[in-house]
Design a protein around this motif. Structure first.
Motif, PDB file in Angstrom:
ATOM      1  N   ASP A  16      23.891  63.761  31.791  1.00 24.52           N
ATOM      2  CA  ASP A  16      24.491  62.436  31.982  1.00 24.52           C
ATOM      3  C   ASP A  16      24.351  61.587  30.729  1.00 24.52           C
ATOM      4  O   ASP A  16      25.284  60.889  30.333  1.00 24.52           O
ATOM      5  N   GLN A  17      23.177  61.654  30.107  1.00 21.73           N
ATOM      6  CA  GLN A  17      22.946  60.886  28.882  1.00 21.73           C
ATOM      7  C   GLN A  17      23.863  61.359  27.759  1.00 21.73           C
ATOM      8  O   GLN A  17      24.393  60.555  27.004  1.00 21.73           O
ATOM      9  N   VAL A  18      24.055  62.656  27.641  1.00 17.77           N
ATOM     10  CA  VAL A  18      24.948  63.193  26.606  1.00 17.77           C
ATOM     11  C   VAL A  18      26.372  62.712  26.844  1.00 17.77           C
ATOM     12  O   VAL A  18      27.067  62.292  25.913  1.00 17.77           O
ATOM     13  N   LEU A  19      26.814  62.736  28.088  1.00 19.98           N
ATOM     14  CA  LEU A  19      28.183  62.334  28.393  1.00 19.98           C
ATOM     15  C   LEU A  19      28.407  60.835  28.214  1.00 19.98           C
ATOM     16  O   LEU A  19      29.497  60.409  27.844  1.00 19.98           O
ATOM     17  N   LYS A  20      27.385  60.040  28.451  1.00 13.31           N
ATOM     18  CA  LYS A  20      27.504  58.579  28.334  1.00 13.31           C
ATOM     19  C   LYS A  20      27.325  58.083  26.903  1.00 13.31           C
ATOM     20  O   LYS A  20      27.757  56.986  26.576  1.00 13.31           O
ATOM     21  N   ASN A  21      26.682  58.875  26.077  1.00 11.72           N
ATOM     22  CA  ASN A  21      26.382  58.456  24.712  1.00 11.72           C
ATOM     23  C   ASN A  21      27.422  59.054  23.761  1.00 11.72           C
ATOM     24  O   ASN A  21      27.426  60.258  23.507  1.00 11.72           O
ATOM     25  N   SER A  22      28.271  58.216  23.242  1.00 13.41           N
ATOM     26  CA  SER A  22      29.380  58.670  22.397  1.00 13.41           C
ATOM     27  C   SER A  22      28.904  59.489  21.201  1.00 13.41           C
ATOM     28  O   SER A  22      29.504  60.505  20.859  1.00 13.41           O
ATOM     29  N   ARG A  23      27.813  59.066  20.589  1.00 13.94           N
ATOM     30  CA  ARG A  23      27.297  59.783  19.421  1.00 13.94           C
ATOM     31  C   ARG A  23      26.823  61.186  19.795  1.00 13.94           C
ATOM     32  O   ARG A  23      27.163  62.173  19.138  1.00 13.94           O
ATOM     33  N   LEU A  24      26.051  61.302  20.869  1.00  8.98           N
ATOM     34  CA  LEU A  24      25.562  62.613  21.305  1.00  8.98           C
ATOM     35  C   LEU A  24      26.715  63.513  21.739  1.00  8.98           C
ATOM     36  O   LEU A  24      26.786  64.681  21.363  1.00  8.98           O
ATOM     37  N   MET A  38      25.513  84.400  34.720  1.00 10.66           N
ATOM     38  CA  MET A  38      24.127  84.448  34.265  1.00 10.66           C
ATOM     39  C   MET A  38      23.498  83.058  34.165  1.00 10.66           C
ATOM     40  O   MET A  38      22.444  82.893  33.565  1.00 10.66           O
ATOM     41  N   CYS A  39      24.140  82.065  34.758  1.00 13.90           N
ATOM     42  CA  CYS A  39      23.632  80.698  34.720  1.00 13.90           C
ATOM     43  C   CYS A  39      22.731  80.435  35.920  1.00 13.90           C
ATOM     44  O   CYS A  39      22.937  80.989  36.990  1.00 13.90           O
ATOM     45  N   SER A  40      21.757  79.556  35.728  1.00 20.53           N
ATOM     46  CA  SER A  40      20.915  79.123  36.838  1.00 20.53           C
ATOM     47  C   SER A  40      21.722  78.170  37.719  1.00 20.53           C
ATOM     48  O   SER A  40      22.789  77.692  37.343  1.00 20.53           O
ATOM     49  N   GLU A  41      21.186  77.867  38.876  1.00 19.58           N
ATOM     50  CA  GLU A  41      21.868  76.946  39.787  1.00 19.58           C
ATOM     51  C   GLU A  41      22.038  75.569  39.158  1.00 19.58           C
ATOM     52  O   GLU A  41      23.095  74.956  39.252  1.00 19.58           O
ATOM     53  N   ARG A  42      21.009  75.089  38.474  1.00 13.44           N
ATOM     54  CA  ARG A  42      21.092  73.776  37.833  1.00 13.44           C
ATOM     55  C   ARG A  42      22.169  73.786  36.747  1.00 13.44           C
ATOM     56  O   ARG A  42      22.937  72.848  36.617  1.00 13.44           O
ATOM     57  N   GLN A  43      22.201  74.837  35.973  1.00 15.01           N
ATOM     58  CA  GLN A  43      23.197  74.938  34.903  1.00 15.01           C
ATOM     59  C   GLN A  43      24.613  74.944  35.483  1.00 15.01           C
ATOM     60  O   GLN A  43      25.510  74.298  34.951  1.00 15.01           O
ATOM     61  N   ALA A  44      24.804  75.653  36.582  1.00 14.83           N
ATOM     62  CA  ALA A  44      26.118  75.686  37.224  1.00 14.83           C
ATOM     63  C   ALA A  44      26.492  74.303  37.744  1.00 14.83           C
ATOM     64  O   ALA A  44      27.631  73.849  37.559  1.00 14.83           O
ATOM     65  N   ASN A  45      25.548  73.609  38.361  1.00 15.93           N
ATOM     66  CA  ASN A  45      25.818  72.268  38.874  1.00 15.93           C
ATOM     67  C   ASN A  45      26.168  71.299  37.753  1.00 15.93           C
ATOM     68  O   ASN A  45      27.086  70.483  37.880  1.00 15.93           O
ATOM     69  N   GLU A  46      25.435  71.374  36.666  1.00 20.02           N
ATOM     70  CA  GLU A  46      25.696  70.492  35.538  1.00 20.02           C
ATOM     71  C   GLU A  46      27.063  70.788  34.923  1.00 20.02           C
ATOM     72  O   GLU A  46      27.750  69.894  34.454  1.00 20.02           O
ATOM     73  N   SER A  47      27.459  72.039  34.926  1.00 24.35           N
ATOM     74  CA  SER A  47      28.763  72.382  34.360  1.00 24.35           C
ATOM     75  C   SER A  47      29.888  71.776  35.180  1.00 24.35           C
ATOM     76  O   SER A  47      30.885  71.324  34.633  1.00 24.35           O
ATOM     77  N   HIS A  48      29.719  71.717  36.493  1.00 24.09           N
ATOM     78  CA  HIS A  48      30.731  71.082  37.341  1.00 24.09           C
ATOM     79  C   HIS A  48      30.849  69.597  37.007  1.00 24.09           C
ATOM     80  O   HIS A  48      31.942  69.041  36.967  1.00 24.09           O
ATOM     81  N   LYS A  49      29.717  68.981  36.756  1.00 21.43           N
ATOM     82  CA  LYS A  49      29.701  67.570  36.386  1.00 21.43           C
ATOM     83  C   LYS A  49      30.474  67.354  35.084  1.00 21.43           C
ATOM     84  O   LYS A  49      31.248  66.410  34.950  1.00 21.43           O
ATOM     85  N   VAL A  50      30.267  68.235  34.142  1.00 21.14           N
ATOM     86  CA  VAL A  50      30.936  68.115  32.852  1.00 21.14           C
ATOM     87  C   VAL A  50      32.447  68.299  33.000  1.00 21.14           C
ATOM     88  O   VAL A  50      33.235  67.588  32.396  1.00 21.14           O
ATOM     89  N   ILE A  51      32.844  69.244  33.825  1.00 22.00           N
ATOM     90  CA  ILE A  51      34.276  69.473  34.033  1.00 22.00           C
ATOM     91  C   ILE A  51      34.943  68.230  34.586  1.00 22.00           C
ATOM     92  O   ILE A  51      35.999  67.811  34.114  1.00 22.00           O
ATOM     93  N   ARG A  52      34.321  67.622  35.592  1.00 22.76           N
ATOM     94  CA  ARG A  52      34.893  66.393  36.164  1.00 22.76           C
ATOM     95  C   ARG A  52      34.990  65.308  35.102  1.00 22.76           C
ATOM     96  O   ARG A  52      35.991  64.599  35.012  1.00 22.76           O
ATOM     97  N   PHE A  53      33.938  65.197  34.288  1.00 24.32           N
ATOM     98  CA  PHE A  53      33.942  64.188  33.227  1.00 24.32           C
ATOM     99  C   PHE A  53      35.088  64.428  32.250  1.00 24.32           C
ATOM    100  O   PHE A  53      35.824  63.506  31.902  1.00 24.32           O
ATOM    101  N   LEU A  54      35.256  65.647  31.823  1.00 23.38           N
ATOM    102  CA  LEU A  54      36.305  65.958  30.858  1.00 23.38           C
ATOM    103  C   LEU A  54      37.691  65.712  31.423  1.00 23.38           C
ATOM    104  O   LEU A  54      38.563  65.177  30.735  1.00 23.38           O
ATOM    105  N   ILE A  55      37.896  66.098  32.637  1.00 22.56           N
ATOM    106  CA  ILE A  55      39.209  65.883  33.259  1.00 22.56           C
ATOM    107  C   ILE A  55      39.526  64.400  33.340  1.00 22.56           C
ATOM    108  O   ILE A  55      40.625  63.973  33.007  1.00 22.56           O
ATOM    109  N   GLN A  56      38.548  63.627  33.764  1.00 22.25           N
ATOM    110  CA  GLN A  56      38.785  62.202  34.006  1.00 22.25           C
ATOM    111  C   GLN A  56      38.677  61.336  32.757  1.00 22.25           C
ATOM    112  O   GLN A  56      39.428  60.376  32.611  1.00 22.25           O
ATOM    113  N   GLN A  57      37.750  61.680  31.871  1.00 27.81           N
ATOM    114  CA  GLN A  57      37.450  60.795  30.749  1.00 27.81           C
ATOM    115  C   GLN A  57      37.901  61.298  29.379  1.00 27.81           C
ATOM    116  O   GLN A  57      38.117  60.497  28.472  1.00 27.81           O
TER     117      GLN A  57
END
Length: 133
Positions: A38-46, A81-100
């Motif tokens: 979330d911090q990476v997605l919210k921080n333009s520099r990161l 080969m991703c963990s459950e957390r990694q898979a969940n975070e990837s879904h979050k990123v996809i939504r962010f990219l589509i919308q933002q």
């Protein structure tokens, strides 16, 4: 646009992924799971630093380089080969990219899936993720 989301989701997912010598239940280590996506997605520099690394346009941190190196494999295996957390975070990123960041998603898709081979495989999942926001 949906195809780009899937691609970027997988990319962000891999931000927290690095391969270890000792295999666990999954092939990617959870060593980088502490990264606050979330911090990476919210921080333009990161965000820009990760994006530039993935596009081969800038310097990479160790975790961003690992992400860039593992992204093609994760796309090929549907992140098997991703963990459950990694898979969940990837879904979050996809939504962010589509919308933002739809243009960034298109650029990543052009680089990592120019033929659309992987996106065809992920279309249903992308549609579900896009509507579950």
């Amino acid at each position: 646009m949906v195809r780009l989301v899937v691609l970027f989701l997988t990319a962000v997912l891999l931000v927290s992924v690095a391969q270890t010598g000792a295999r666990t239940r999954w092939a990617y280590t959870t060593h980088y799971d502490y990264i606050d996506v979330d911090q990476v997605l919210k921080n333009s520099r990161l965000y820009t630093k990760y994006f530039e690394c993935l596009m081969g346009q800038g310097k990479c941190t160790p975790e961003a380089k690992e992400l860039r190196d593992k992204l093609p494999e994760a796309l090929q295996t549907n992140c098997a080969m991703c963990s459950e957390r990694q898979a969940n975070e990837s879904h979050k990123v996809i939504r962010f990219l589509i919308q933002q960041r739809p243009e960034d998603f298109r650029m990543l898709e052009a680089k990592y899936d120019p033929s659309g081979l992987y996106m065809k495989r992920y279309e249903e999942e992308i549609k579900l993720n896009a509507t579950s926001t």
